[in-house]
Scaffold this motif. Structure first.
Motif, PDB file in Angstrom:
ATOM      1  N   VAL A  42       0.840  -1.202   0.000  1.00 16.62           N
ATOM      2  CA  VAL A  42       0.000   0.000   0.000  1.00 16.62           C
ATOM      3  C   VAL A  42       0.871   1.248   0.000  1.00 16.62           C
ATOM      4  CG1 VAL A  42      -1.652   1.315   1.379  1.00 16.62           C
ATOM      5  CG2 VAL A  42      -1.987  -1.126   1.049  1.00 16.62           C
ATOM      6  N   GLY A  43       1.946   1.238   0.771  1.00 16.94           N
ATOM      7  CA  GLY A  43       2.859   2.378   0.786  1.00 16.94           C
ATOM      8  C   GLY A  43       3.532   2.600  -0.556  1.00 16.94           C
ATOM      9  N   ALA A  44       3.890   1.527  -1.245  1.00 16.98           N
ATOM     10  CA  ALA A  44       4.518   1.657  -2.565  1.00 16.98           C
ATOM     11  C   ALA A  44       3.533   2.228  -3.581  1.00 16.98           C
ATOM     12  CB  ALA A  44       5.042   0.309  -3.026  1.00 16.98           C
ATOM     13  N   VAL A  45       2.297   1.773  -3.540  1.00 25.04           N
ATOM     14  CA  VAL A  45       1.279   2.294  -4.470  1.00 25.04           C
ATOM     15  C   VAL A  45       0.982   3.751  -4.164  1.00 25.04           C
ATOM     16  CG1 VAL A  45      -1.140   2.088  -5.158  1.00 25.04           C
ATOM     17  CG2 VAL A  45       0.269   0.044  -4.958  1.00 25.04           C
ATOM     18  N   ALA A  46       0.851   4.087  -2.890  1.00 22.64           N
ATOM     19  CA  ALA A  46       0.586   5.477  -2.526  1.00 22.64           C
ATOM     20  C   ALA A  46       1.736   6.382  -2.947  1.00 22.64           C
ATOM     21  CB  ALA A  46       0.348   5.587  -1.027  1.00 22.64           C
ATOM     22  N   ALA A  47       2.970   5.910  -2.788  1.00 22.79           N
ATOM     23  CA  ALA A  47       4.125   6.715  -3.182  1.00 22.79           C
ATOM     24  C   ALA A  47       4.216   6.859  -4.699  1.00 22.79           C
ATOM     25  CB  ALA A  47       5.399   6.093  -2.632  1.00 22.79           C
ATOM     26  N   ALA A  48       3.750   5.846  -5.422  1.00 22.74           N
ATOM     27  CA  ALA A  48       3.779   5.944  -6.889  1.00 22.74           C
ATOM     28  C   ALA A  48       2.822   7.027  -7.376  1.00 22.74           C
ATOM     29  CB  ALA A  48       3.414   4.594  -7.502  1.00 22.74           C
ATOM     30  N   LEU A  49       1.784   7.284  -6.613  1.00 28.97           N
ATOM     31  CA  LEU A  49       0.819   8.313  -6.997  1.00 28.97           C
ATOM     32  C   LEU A  49       1.280   9.724  -6.635  1.00 28.97           C
ATOM     33  CD1 LEU A  49      -2.462   6.511  -5.914  1.00 28.97           C
ATOM     34  CD2 LEU A  49      -1.490   6.668  -8.215  1.00 28.97           C
ATOM     35  N   LEU A  50       2.197   9.825  -5.682  1.00 26.43           N
ATOM     36  CA  LEU A  50       2.691  11.129  -5.251  1.00 26.43           C
ATOM     37  C   LEU A  50       3.897  11.527  -6.095  1.00 26.43           C
ATOM     38  CD1 LEU A  50       2.511  10.599  -1.397  1.00 26.43           C
ATOM     39  CD2 LEU A  50       0.944  11.916  -2.811  1.00 26.43           C
ATOM     40  N   PRO A  51       3.990  12.791  -6.475  1.00 31.50           N
ATOM     41  CA  PRO A  51       5.083  13.202  -7.360  1.00 31.50           C
ATOM     42  C   PRO A  51       6.447  13.328  -6.677  1.00 31.50           C
ATOM     43  CG  PRO A  51       3.698  15.068  -6.825  1.00 31.50           C
ATOM     44  CD  PRO A  51       3.041  13.866  -6.230  1.00 31.50           C
ATOM     45  N   VAL A  52       6.496  13.478  -5.368  1.00 37.71           N
ATOM     46  CA  VAL A  52       7.757  13.739  -4.684  1.00 37.71           C
ATOM     47  C   VAL A  52       8.381  12.474  -4.100  1.00 37.71           C
ATOM     48  CG1 VAL A  52       8.824  15.056  -2.815  1.00 37.71           C
ATOM     49  CG2 VAL A  52       6.983  16.069  -4.131  1.00 37.71           C
ATOM     50  N   VAL A  53       7.556  11.558  -3.616  1.00 35.30           N
ATOM     51  CA  VAL A  53       8.042  10.374  -2.911  1.00 35.30           C
ATOM     52  C   VAL A  53       8.199   9.217  -3.895  1.00 35.30           C
ATOM     53  CG1 VAL A  53       7.549   8.783  -1.021  1.00 35.30           C
ATOM     54  CG2 VAL A  53       6.801  11.155  -0.868  1.00 35.30           C
ATOM     55  N   THR A  54       9.320   8.508  -3.799  1.00 37.53           N
ATOM     56  CA  THR A  54       9.528   7.351  -4.667  1.00 37.53           C
ATOM     57  C   THR A  54       8.967   6.106  -4.008  1.00 37.53           C
ATOM     58  OG1 THR A  54      11.708   6.915  -3.735  1.00 37.53           O
ATOM     59  CG2 THR A  54      11.608   8.375  -5.656  1.00 37.53           C
ATOM     60  N   TRP A  55       8.756   5.051  -4.790  1.00 37.84           N
ATOM     61  CA  TRP A  55       8.104   3.853  -4.257  1.00 37.84           C
ATOM     62  C   TRP A  55       8.910   3.130  -3.180  1.00 37.84           C
ATOM     63  CZ3 TRP A  55      10.194  -0.936  -4.766  1.00 37.84           C
ATOM     64  CH2 TRP A  55      11.161  -1.111  -5.754  1.00 37.84           C
ATOM     65  N   PRO A  56      10.268   3.115  -3.222  1.00 35.59           N
ATOM     66  CA  PRO A  56      10.970   2.445  -2.114  1.00 35.59           C
ATOM     67  C   PRO A  56      10.747   3.142  -0.765  1.00 35.59           C
ATOM     68  CG  PRO A  56      12.445   2.661  -3.984  1.00 35.59           C
ATOM     69  CD  PRO A  56      11.225   3.462  -4.293  1.00 35.59           C
ATOM     70  N   ILE A  57      10.684   4.455  -0.787  1.00 39.40           N
ATOM     71  CA  ILE A  57      10.434   5.190   0.449  1.00 39.40           C
ATOM     72  C   ILE A  57       9.015   4.909   0.941  1.00 39.40           C
ATOM     73  CG2 ILE A  57      10.199   7.500   1.450  1.00 39.40           C
ATOM     74  CD1 ILE A  57      12.499   8.352  -0.412  1.00 39.40           C
ATOM     75  N   GLY A  58       8.059   4.861   0.034  1.00 37.23           N
ATOM     76  CA  GLY A  58       6.690   4.531   0.411  1.00 37.23           C
ATOM     77  C   GLY A  58       6.573   3.122   0.954  1.00 37.23           C
ATOM     78  N   MET A  59       7.316   2.202   0.360  1.00 37.02           N
ATOM     79  CA  MET A  59       7.286   0.816   0.822  1.00 37.02           C
ATOM     80  C   MET A  59       7.852   0.707   2.237  1.00 37.02           C
ATOM     81  SD  MET A  59       9.041  -2.602  -0.809  1.00 37.02           S
ATOM     82  CE  MET A  59       8.519  -2.185  -2.436  1.00 37.02           C
ATOM     83  N   ILE A  60       8.956   1.366   2.486  1.00 41.80           N
ATOM     84  CA  ILE A  60       9.556   1.345   3.819  1.00 41.80           C
ATOM     85  C   ILE A  60       8.631   2.013   4.830  1.00 41.80           C
ATOM     86  CG2 ILE A  60      11.475   2.268   5.192  1.00 41.80           C
ATOM     87  CD1 ILE A  60      13.221   1.856   2.656  1.00 41.80           C
ATOM     88  N   ALA A  61       8.012   3.120   4.436  1.00 49.20           N
ATOM     89  CA  ALA A  61       7.097   3.809   5.348  1.00 49.20           C
ATOM     90  C   ALA A  61       5.874   2.946   5.656  1.00 49.20           C
ATOM     91  CB  ALA A  61       6.673   5.143   4.743  1.00 49.20           C
ATOM     92  N   GLY A  62       5.310   2.302   4.652  1.00 49.97           N
ATOM     93  CA  GLY A  62       4.147   1.447   4.871  1.00 49.97           C
ATOM     94  C   GLY A  62       4.468   0.252   5.743  1.00 49.97           C
ATOM     95  N   ALA A  63       5.601  -0.384   5.489  1.00 51.74           N
ATOM     96  CA  ALA A  63       6.009  -1.529   6.310  1.00 51.74           C
ATOM     97  C   ALA A  63       6.323  -1.084   7.736  1.00 51.74           C
ATOM     98  CB  ALA A  63       7.219  -2.223   5.693  1.00 51.74           C
TER      99      ALA A  63
END
Length: 73
Positions: A42-63
């Motif tokens: 979910v964090g990776a998908v959410a980060a993919a939708l945001l222009p500033v955050v990359t998916w690895p950062i979203g994945m780490i944040a979600g986990a």
């Protein structure tokens, strides 16, 4: 230092490390593995939708959020 009224202290880090180690030992049989992987996705998908955050950062944040919710409900 270990004030029980403080929400963030060293105990959270120790508990998180212990939880991740047991997840690594037990794999998918551990009860926290599936929710943490779902949070990472979910964090990776959410980060993919945001222009500033990359998916690895979203994945780490979600986990990280799901691990926190598993050890401190």
């Amino acid at each position: 230092m270990n004030d029980p009224d403080k929400p963030i202290d060293r105990r959270i880090l120790v508990d998180a490390i212990a939880e991740v180690k047991s997840m690594g030992r037990e794999g998918m049989a551990h009860p926290s593995t599936k929710p943490v992987l779902t949070g990472a996705a979910v964090g990776a998908v959410a980060a993919a939708l945001l222009p500033v955050v990359t998916w690895p950062i979203g994945m780490i944040a979600g986990a990280g959020f799901m691990i926190y919710k598993r050890i401190r409900p």
